[in-house]
Write an enzyme that holds these catalytic residues in place. Structure first.
Site, PDB file in Angstrom:
ATOM      1  N   TYR A  47      30.765  44.972  39.914  1.00 60.27           N
ATOM      2  CA  TYR A  47      31.721  45.304  38.842  1.00 60.27           C
ATOM      3  C   TYR A  47      32.288  44.021  38.230  1.00 60.27           C
ATOM      4  O   TYR A  47      32.253  43.815  37.019  1.00 60.27           O
ATOM      5  CB  TYR A  47      32.864  46.182  39.385  1.00 60.27           C
ATOM      6  CG  TYR A  47      34.095  46.163  38.506  1.00 60.27           C
ATOM      7  CD1 TYR A  47      34.094  46.787  37.263  1.00 60.27           C
ATOM      8  CD2 TYR A  47      35.258  45.506  38.918  1.00 60.27           C
ATOM      9  CE1 TYR A  47      35.222  46.747  36.435  1.00 60.27           C
ATOM     10  CE2 TYR A  47      36.386  45.466  38.108  1.00 60.27           C
ATOM     11  CZ  TYR A  47      36.359  46.090  36.864  1.00 60.27           C
ATOM     12  OH  TYR A  47      37.485  46.038  36.049  1.00 60.27           O
ATOM     13  N   LYS A  71      31.919  42.400  34.401  1.00 51.75           N
ATOM     14  CA  LYS A  71      33.043  42.083  33.514  1.00 51.75           C
ATOM     15  C   LYS A  71      33.008  40.586  33.146  1.00 51.75           C
ATOM     16  O   LYS A  71      33.291  40.217  32.005  1.00 51.75           O
ATOM     17  CB  LYS A  71      34.386  42.421  34.191  1.00 51.75           C
ATOM     18  CG  LYS A  71      34.632  43.909  34.408  1.00 51.75           C
ATOM     19  CD  LYS A  71      34.723  44.713  33.129  1.00 51.75           C
ATOM     20  CE  LYS A  71      35.967  44.433  32.328  1.00 51.75           C
ATOM     21  NZ  LYS A  71      36.082  45.353  31.155  1.00 51.75           N
ATOM     22  N   THR A  94      39.572  41.816  33.530  1.00 51.69           N
ATOM     23  CA  THR A  94      40.219  41.934  34.835  1.00 51.69           C
ATOM     24  C   THR A  94      40.382  40.581  35.519  1.00 51.69           C
ATOM     25  O   THR A  94      39.624  39.638  35.245  1.00 51.69           O
ATOM     26  CB  THR A  94      39.359  42.859  35.730  1.00 51.69           C
ATOM     27  OG1 THR A  94      39.850  42.803  37.064  1.00 51.69           O
ATOM     28  CG2 THR A  94      37.896  42.433  35.755  1.00 51.69           C
ATOM     29  N   ASP A  95      41.329  40.530  36.462  1.00 59.21           N
ATOM     30  CA  ASP A  95      41.475  39.315  37.273  1.00 59.21           C
ATOM     31  C   ASP A  95      40.337  39.167  38.283  1.00 59.21           C
ATOM     32  O   ASP A  95      40.154  38.097  38.861  1.00 59.21           O
ATOM     33  CB  ASP A  95      42.832  39.303  37.992  1.00 59.21           C
ATOM     34  CG  ASP A  95      43.062  40.495  38.914  1.00 59.21           C
ATOM     35  OD1 ASP A  95      42.205  41.403  38.968  1.00 59.21           O
ATOM     36  OD2 ASP A  95      44.124  40.529  39.578  1.00 59.21           O
ATOM     37  N   GLU A  96      39.563  40.237  38.483  1.00 54.56           N
ATOM     38  CA  GLU A  96      38.517  40.178  39.518  1.00 54.56           C
ATOM     39  C   GLU A  96      37.404  39.196  39.156  1.00 54.56           C
ATOM     40  O   GLU A  96      36.629  38.802  40.016  1.00 54.56           O
ATOM     41  CB  GLU A  96      37.936  41.566  39.775  1.00 54.56           C
ATOM     42  CG  GLU A  96      39.002  42.542  40.208  1.00 54.56           C
ATOM     43  CD  GLU A  96      38.478  43.768  40.946  1.00 54.56           C
ATOM     44  OE1 GLU A  96      37.302  43.793  41.319  1.00 54.56           O
ATOM     45  OE2 GLU A  96      39.277  44.694  41.137  1.00 54.56           O
TER      46      GLU A  96
END
Ligand code: NAD
Ligand code: TDX
Length: 369
Positions: free
Chosen positions: A165, A169, A140-142
């Site tokens: 989260y 990741k 993810t970009d997060e």
């Protein structure tokens, strides 16, 4: 990826979830190869998402945990995948605020165990099978944290995750990268922006808004609603993964995004426009009224703790090197998504049943039992 590569075998973890389910549908409907799904069927994974493929000659489904080494080893040996695509994860930021336990267990420890088994499997391969095998980690970009008013995340942006989260990741991305550098595992990582489309569990913003609007219930907007996300239609994400599997370079990371930035409030108003455009479809498929003033349903609620302000992805690398570009723009993709939810309310009921009551999550950490 072309049809004549149809001897390929895809081991798809998390294939009963939102993006994994769309990926399975793409591989099977485009006859790109055989699929074996490994899924734990958490609250987010559902047989209903894959029911259209039951009995298909190129499709198999196994219930299990990516952290179960014995099972992973057996599946790898039996199925002999060309590609292992790891979608399996706990994926909802709000839930990671309530408790990060499952996030650590699946996203970090589970991914590690799966990858370690993939390394053993790959080490014993020879010839073309050894050359072609990929461990594709979907991320993810997060992991990059939050942006100010300008700029976009590139593959060189330093990791700075803000939610449990995102941190889980980020940890798994680092492990995958380390396994490629240390053990030469042929791994690739994609970091993608917010996906939307069919089969997204009704805890994420778009399905939450659509169901609440149809039912005439309050639509919860966190904070001031001016947080920005970069939206990508799920099929475009699946195409990007297929492009990386076929032509990406081992050890590389590719950022994938829609260049479709929008504040949450603007997105919600666009969804209202789509609902109004599709009033006939609502009348045809549901009992819901179509004369609601959707805007009056918006309710500003307490902000998400640690809420990232803005995400934007620079996907120039995958565009330049692999020729991938998104096919949908936000208006066409949202139109398709709204039509899908209007015509699949039964799927929503099925996946929510005894599973999630749609209450607000993630305002505080809940004590563990
Ligand atoms: P999802 O929550 O809809 O689906 C996750 C799937 O993984 C479910 O089917 C679940 O049952 C399965 N699963 C969970 N734990 C498992 C375990 N231990 N073993 C086996 N299966 C398990 O998630 P999604 O939105 O489809 O996301 C898929 C992947 O893409 C995730 O890795 C996520 O981090 C990443 N991602 C998602 C988005 C997005 O906008 N949704 C964007 C970028 C990246
Ligand atoms: O009810 C809501 N109201 C609201 O204002 C919900 C559920 C969300 N929001 C806001 C929070 C975010 O700013 O909408 C935005 C999108 O929220 P989510 O749908 O929870 O997605 P996000 O937190 O951005 O993360 C998503 O994209 C990146 C996926 O859930 C992740 O798995 C992915 O990695």
């Amino acid at each position: 990826m072309k049809k004549n590569e149809s001897h390929r075998r895809f081991l798809v973890t998390g294939g009963a979830g939102f993006i994994g389910g769309n990926f399975v549908a793409k591989v099977l409907s485009e006859e790109l190869g055989e699929v074996l799904v490994l899924d734990k069927f958490t609250y987010a994974g559902h047989r209903a998402t894959l029911s259209g493929w039951e009995g298909h000659r190129a499709f198999r489904l196994v219930e299990g945990d990516i952290g179960d080494r014995k099972l992973a080893r057996q599946l790898l040996l039996d199925f002999q995948p060309t590609y292992l695509v790891n979608f399996a994860a706990e994926s909802h930021v709000d839930r990671s605020i309530e408790s990060a336990d499952d996030f650590i267990a699946t996203n970090i420890v589970g991914t590690y165990a799966l990858m370690d088994e993939a390394l053993s499997y790959w080490s014993d391969l020879t010839g073309e099978a050894r050359q072609t095998f990929r461990f594709h980690h979907v991320s993810t970009d997060e992991v990059y944290g939050s942006l100010g008013a300008t700029g976009a995340f590139s593959e060189r942006t330093a990791y700075a995750p803000n939610s449990p989260y995102a941190a889980s990741k980020a940890a798994s991305d680092h492990l995958v990268r380390a396994y490629e550098r240390t053990h030469q595992l042929p791994a690739v990582v994609t970091n993608c922006s917010n996906n939307y489309g069919p089969y997204q569990f009704p805890e994420k913003l778009i399905p939450v808004v659509l169901l609440s609007a149809l039912e005439g219930k309050p639509i919860p907007v966190y904070g001031d609603g001016l947080n920005v996300r970069d939206w990508l239609y799920v099929e475009d994400h699946c195409d990007a993964i297929l492009a990386v599997l076929a032509h990406g370079n081992v050890g590389e990371t590719y950022n994938v995004g829609g260049r479709a930035e929008m504040t949450n409030l603007d997105l919600i108003h666009t969804l209202f426009d789509c609902l109004r455009d599709q009033a006939d479809l609502i009348r045809e498929h549901t009992e819901y009224p179509t004369d609601i003033d959707y805007r009056s349903l918006i309710e500003f609620v307490a902000d998400r703790p640690g809420h990232d302000r803005r995400y934007a992805i620079d996907s120039s690398k995958i565009q330049r090197e692999l020729g991938w570009t998104p096919k949908e723009n936000l208006r066409t993709g949202l139109g398709k998504t709204v039509a899908w939810y209007i015509t699949h309310l039964e799927w929503c009921r099925e996946v929510l049943k005894d599973n999630y009551d749609r209450r607000r999550l993630g305002l505080e950490k809940k004590a563990q039992s």
